[in-house]
Design a protein around this motif. Structure first.
Motif, short mmCIF file in Angstrom:
data_model
loop_
_atom_site.label_atom_id
_atom_site.label_comp_id
_atom_site.label_asym_id
_atom_site.label_seq_id
_atom_site.Cartn_x
_atom_site.Cartn_y
_atom_site.Cartn_z
N ARG A 69 -10.80 52.93 27.07
CA ARG A 69 -9.42 53.44 27.06
C ARG A 69 -9.33 54.85 27.67
O ARG A 69 -8.31 55.23 28.22
CB ARG A 69 -8.88 53.46 25.63
CG ARG A 69 -7.38 53.52 25.63
CD ARG A 69 -6.72 53.56 24.25
NE ARG A 69 -7.45 53.08 23.13
CZ ARG A 69 -7.09 52.04 22.38
NH1 ARG A 69 -6.02 51.35 22.70
NH2 ARG A 69 -7.80 51.69 21.33
N SER B 13 -14.30 47.61 27.38
CA SER B 13 -14.09 47.46 25.94
C SER B 13 -12.85 46.58 25.75
O SER B 13 -12.11 46.31 26.70
CB SER B 13 -13.84 48.83 25.30
OG SER B 13 -12.58 49.32 25.75
N THR C 74 -16.29 40.27 19.86
CA THR C 74 -15.45 39.13 20.24
C THR C 74 -15.47 38.92 21.75
O THR C 74 -14.67 38.16 22.28
CB THR C 74 -14.00 39.34 19.73
OG1 THR C 74 -13.63 40.70 19.99
CG2 THR C 74 -13.87 39.05 18.27
N SER D 263 -15.36 54.82 23.04
CA SER D 263 -15.67 55.60 21.83
C SER D 263 -16.96 55.14 21.16
O SER D 263 -17.65 55.95 20.53
CB SER D 263 -14.51 55.50 20.84
OG SER D 263 -14.27 54.15 20.50
N ALA E 95 -14.35 61.77 32.07
CA ALA E 95 -14.94 60.67 32.84
C ALA E 95 -14.21 60.45 34.17
O ALA E 95 -14.81 59.99 35.14
CB ALA E 95 -14.91 59.39 32.01
C1 LIG Z 1 -12.58 41.91 14.51
C2 LIG Z 1 -12.63 42.88 15.66
C3 LIG Z 1 -13.33 42.54 16.79
C4 LIG Z 1 -13.39 43.44 17.87
N1 LIG Z 1 -14.11 43.07 18.98
C5 LIG Z 1 -14.29 43.98 19.96
C6 LIG Z 1 -15.10 43.69 21.09
O1 LIG Z 1 -15.62 42.59 21.25
N2 LIG Z 1 -15.25 44.64 22.02
C7 LIG Z 1 -14.69 45.90 21.92
O2 LIG Z 1 -14.89 46.73 22.82
N3 LIG Z 1 -13.89 46.18 20.87
C8 LIG Z 1 -13.67 45.25 19.90
N4 LIG Z 1 -12.84 45.56 18.86
C9 LIG Z 1 -12.04 46.82 18.95
C10 LIG Z 1 -12.82 48.06 18.55
O3 LIG Z 1 -12.74 48.24 17.17
C11 LIG Z 1 -12.26 49.29 19.27
O4 LIG Z 1 -10.88 49.40 18.97
C12 LIG Z 1 -12.42 49.27 20.78
O5 LIG Z 1 -13.77 49.01 21.12
C13 LIG Z 1 -12.01 50.64 21.33
O6 LIG Z 1 -12.12 50.64 22.71
P1 LIG Z 1 -12.36 52.02 23.49
O7 LIG Z 1 -13.64 52.63 23.05
O8 LIG Z 1 -12.17 51.72 24.93
O9 LIG Z 1 -11.09 52.89 23.05
P2 LIG Z 1 -10.96 54.09 22.02
O10 LIG Z 1 -11.61 53.79 20.72
O11 LIG Z 1 -9.54 54.48 22.02
O12 LIG Z 1 -11.83 55.26 22.69
C14 LIG Z 1 -11.49 55.91 23.83
C15 LIG Z 1 -12.54 57.00 24.04
O13 LIG Z 1 -12.32 57.63 25.28
C16 LIG Z 1 -12.53 59.01 25.14
N5 LIG Z 1 -11.75 59.65 26.21
C17 LIG Z 1 -10.41 59.79 26.34
N6 LIG Z 1 -10.09 60.33 27.54
C18 LIG Z 1 -11.27 60.57 28.16
C19 LIG Z 1 -11.63 61.10 29.42
N7 LIG Z 1 -10.70 61.51 30.29
N8 LIG Z 1 -12.95 61.21 29.73
C20 LIG Z 1 -13.91 60.83 28.87
N9 LIG Z 1 -13.65 60.28 27.66
C21 LIG Z 1 -12.33 60.14 27.32
C22 LIG Z 1 -12.06 59.36 23.75
O14 LIG Z 1 -12.71 60.53 23.29
C23 LIG Z 1 -12.49 58.11 22.98
O15 LIG Z 1 -13.78 58.28 22.44
C24 LIG Z 1 -12.74 44.69 17.80
C25 LIG Z 1 -12.05 45.01 16.64
C26 LIG Z 1 -12.00 44.13 15.59
C27 LIG Z 1 -11.24 44.54 14.35
#
Ligand SMILES: Cc1cc2nc3c(=O)[nH]c(=O)nc-3n(C[C@H](O)[C@H](O)[C@H](O)COP(=O)(O)OP(=O)(O)OC[C@H]3O[C@@H](n4cnc5c(N)ncnc54)[C@H](O)[C@@H]3O)c2cc1C
Length: 328
Positions: free
Chosen positions: A215, A240, A258, A273, A311
């Protein structure tokens, strides 16, 4: 009942899928505990040329059910065939890939055999008495539950693709091959047509280098930069769930609980994250490089190299540097 392990091979378009070879790999390990044999059941139509692959990856026996009724995967005939062979061969353990097909097939077979099934396992251990300890993530991946099936046989488990390691292929291996005829009950269901989901994926499970988008780089222009970097490195990109849910990346590129489990030589995570559900799909990567602007992000707990930075700025710089190295 025998003490053997029976793997239900998964084939699509008559090609045995990787998960089958991974199941043979783990079964060879499990079989050492109680001197069991590794058996594989191959179902389909005109699939005989796949037997050599199954044997080369480590099967002791291959049972083949070749029938026009099994040309395309259909729940009913596949359930009938698998159930019939299990009743005949009486294995101690039955392993199925936790793919969309396996997740449909295995519970039906387990219900017909009145036995237990542990779904989506990530670890298996065999005790000398033949009891199988099946471990799977529980409560959203926050803990791991180890489950046994003490009272009924066979012990059944579906296993996540990409988690177990396959054996080295050995073309000199030999195995017993048996063709089995199955009686199918008249089907109540007819396959009218198959519509395949189009996905431009150069399989993320097979890629040696993966650039993963989170994200934190959730805009099309940044994702495009991640793609460019991936292709410059000779790999591909994944993401992700956050970006899949946002409709920015195809679901077949999702890594995690998943999504898919990957084990590349290098996993470069940008703006991810490191939620447990994501880590479940990539933490066994050989080298993890993470870029996140938050120094407390959980992804850094599994990263070999961590860069605390924006990033969206690192991506083009990294590509530029790598291109210089390639040209030099
Ligand atoms: C039952 C269940 C199953 C799931 N299955 C999966 C799965 O298979 N795969 C999966 O990925 N998730 C899964 N999830 C979701 C998971 O819990 C997270 O919500 C998801 O992985 C978050 O994705 P993310 O890290 O991209 O986003 P976020 O958690 O929102 O993290 C974004 C990160 O980016 C960083 N950031 C922001 N801007 C910048 C920048 N400019 N430069 C550098 N860093 C930056 C932030 O500091 C943050 O750490 C599942 C959830 C549940 C409840």
């Amino acid at each position: 009942m025998s003490k053997n392990i029976l793997i239900i091979a998964e084939q699509r378009n008559s090609q045995v899928q990787n998960v089958t070879f991974e199941l043979i790999g783990i079964s060879r390990e499990l079989a050492k505990a109680n001197d069991a044999k590794v058996e594989v059941l191959l179902l389909g139509h005109n699939v005989g040329d796949q037997v050599a692959n199954i044997v080369g990856y480590g099967a002791d026996s291959v049972f083949v059910v070749d029938d026009p009724a099994l040309e395309s995967y259909m729940t009913e005939p596949y359930t009938q065939a698998v159930t019939q062979v299990i009743r005949e061969k009486e294995p101690n353990v039955v392993l199925v890939g936790a793919s969309s097909i396996g997740r449909d097939l295995a519970p039906r077979v387990a219900a017909r055999l009145n036995t237990g099934l542990t779904a989506d396992c990530t670890k298996l251990e065999m005790q000398p008495d033949g009891s199988l300890e099946m471990t799977r993530p529980a409560f959203g991946g926050n803990l791991f539950a180890t489950i046994v099936c003490p009272d009924t046989r066979p012990q059944m488990s579906t296993v996540r693709p990409g988690v177990m390691k396959r054996c080295e292929f050995d073309a000199t291996r030999t195995a017993q091959v048996e063709n089995i005829k199955v009686e199918f009950a008249p089907s109540r269901i007819k396959l009218v047509k198959e519509v395949k989901q189009t996905c431009s994926v150069d399989s993320i499970e097979d890629a040696k280098i993966l650039v993963a988008c989170g994200r934190g780089i959730g805009k099309e222009e940044h994702i495009q930069r991640a793609k460019d970097l991936a292709y410059t490195l000779g790999g591909t990109y994944c993401s992700s769930r956050a970006l899949v849910d946002a409709g920015l990346v195809e679901s077949c590129r999702q890594v995690g609980q998943t999504g898919k489990t990957v084990r590349p030589e290098a996993y470069l995570a940008f703006g991810i994250s490191g939620a447990v559900q994501h880590l479940a799909g990539m933490e066994d990567s050989e080298l993890i490089i993470a870029v996140n602007k938050d120094e407390t992000a959980s992804i850094f707990n599994v990263a070999d190299v961590g860069i605390v930075s924006d990033a969206t700025r690192v991506l083009p710089l990294l590509k530029e540097e790598i291109e210089k190295i390639i040209k030099a």
